[in-house]
Design a protein around this motif. Structure first.
Motif, PDB file in Angstrom:
ATOM      1  N   ALA A  17       0.830  -1.109  -0.016  1.00 54.76           N
ATOM      2  CA  ALA A  17      -0.023  -0.181   0.040  1.00 54.76           C
ATOM      3  C   ALA A  17       0.806   1.390   0.092  1.00 54.76           C
ATOM      4  O   ALA A  17       0.616   2.074  -0.731  1.00 54.76           O
ATOM      5  N   LEU A  18       2.002   1.316   0.902  1.00 58.39           N
ATOM      6  CA  LEU A  18       2.860   2.315   0.862  1.00 58.39           C
ATOM      7  C   LEU A  18       3.522   2.525  -0.618  1.00 58.39           C
ATOM      8  O   LEU A  18       3.550   3.895  -1.124  1.00 58.39           O
ATOM      9  N   PHE A  19       3.988   1.513  -1.253  1.00 65.12           N
ATOM     10  CA  PHE A  19       4.378   1.832  -2.482  1.00 65.12           C
ATOM     11  C   PHE A  19       3.450   2.065  -3.873  1.00 65.12           C
ATOM     12  O   PHE A  19       3.935   3.104  -4.364  1.00 65.12           O
ATOM     13  N   ILE A  20       2.670   1.529  -3.690  1.00 65.87           N
ATOM     14  CA  ILE A  20       1.470   1.732  -4.606  1.00 65.87           C
ATOM     15  C   ILE A  20       1.020   3.417  -4.314  1.00 65.87           C
ATOM     16  O   ILE A  20       0.641   4.125  -5.367  1.00 65.87           O
ATOM     17  N   GLY A  21       0.898   3.793  -3.041  1.00 66.43           N
ATOM     18  CA  GLY A  21       0.603   5.261  -2.723  1.00 66.43           C
ATOM     19  C   GLY A  21       1.507   6.238  -3.289  1.00 66.43           C
ATOM     20  O   GLY A  21       1.190   7.320  -3.550  1.00 66.43           O
ATOM     21  N   LEU A  22       2.772   5.894  -2.993  1.00 64.01           N
ATOM     22  CA  LEU A  22       3.908   6.683  -3.491  1.00 64.01           C
ATOM     23  C   LEU A  22       3.975   6.870  -4.877  1.00 64.01           C
ATOM     24  O   LEU A  22       4.039   7.915  -5.717  1.00 64.01           O
ATOM     25  N   VAL A  23       3.835   5.814  -5.926  1.00 67.20           N
ATOM     26  CA  VAL A  23       3.618   5.671  -7.008  1.00 67.20           C
ATOM     27  C   VAL A  23       2.540   6.521  -7.607  1.00 67.20           C
ATOM     28  O   VAL A  23       2.600   7.360  -8.695  1.00 67.20           O
ATOM     29  N   THR A  71     -10.345   9.672  -5.647  1.00 62.78           N
ATOM     30  CA  THR A  71     -10.404   8.238  -5.713  1.00 62.78           C
ATOM     31  C   THR A  71      -9.356   7.499  -6.496  1.00 62.78           C
ATOM     32  O   THR A  71      -9.326   6.249  -6.462  1.00 62.78           O
ATOM     33  N   LEU A  72      -8.633   8.290  -7.310  1.00 59.18           N
ATOM     34  CA  LEU A  72      -7.438   7.689  -7.867  1.00 59.18           C
ATOM     35  C   LEU A  72      -6.376   6.950  -7.050  1.00 59.18           C
ATOM     36  O   LEU A  72      -5.953   5.978  -7.287  1.00 59.18           O
ATOM     37  N   PHE A 125       2.711  10.049  -9.757  1.00 67.22           N
ATOM     38  CA  PHE A 125       2.039  10.268 -10.822  1.00 67.22           C
ATOM     39  C   PHE A 125       1.078  11.431 -10.916  1.00 67.22           C
ATOM     40  O   PHE A 125       0.766  12.222 -11.787  1.00 67.22           O
ATOM     41  N   GLN A 126       0.271  11.710  -9.653  1.00 66.41           N
ATOM     42  CA  GLN A 126      -0.655  12.749  -9.610  1.00 66.41           C
ATOM     43  C   GLN A 126       0.143  14.044  -9.508  1.00 66.41           C
ATOM     44  O   GLN A 126      -0.323  15.079 -10.118  1.00 66.41           O
TER      45      GLN A 126
END
Length: 88
Positions: free
Chosen positions: A28-34, A48-49, A38-39
């Motif tokens: 979850a941390l890695f995906i949130g960082l990516v 929601t992204l 990106f944002q």
């Protein structure tokens, strides 16, 4: 049961909790960082992204690592039952 045994059981429970939960939290941390990078790069500020990829990634991690998680919890429970059966 004395204070030392309670502390041993608590330490084992917390260590097991960290072993079981940390893979999902790291994903979850890695995906949130990516997603955050990106944002920031695209200036898309959709709330929601960030949630949908995290949910999918965490669920996939739990499904893949469920046997490991179950084994760790089973080992903790077996150890607790052995301590109960042996009187400490």
């Amino acid at each position: 049961m004395n204070e030392v045994e309670v502390l041993d059981i608590s330490r084992d429970a917390i260590f097991t909790l960290l072993k079981v939960v940390s893979p999902a939290l790291l994903v979850a941390l890695f995906i949130g960082l990516v997603v955050g990078i990106f944002q920031a790069l695209t200036q898309i500020q959709e709330m929601t992204l960030a949630f949908v990829p995290k949910i999918i990634g965490v669920f996939a991690t739990i499904i893949i690592l469920f046997p490991f998680m179950l084994n760790q919890m089973k080992m903790l429970t077996d150890g607790l039952f052995d301590k109960i059966a042996n009187g400490g």
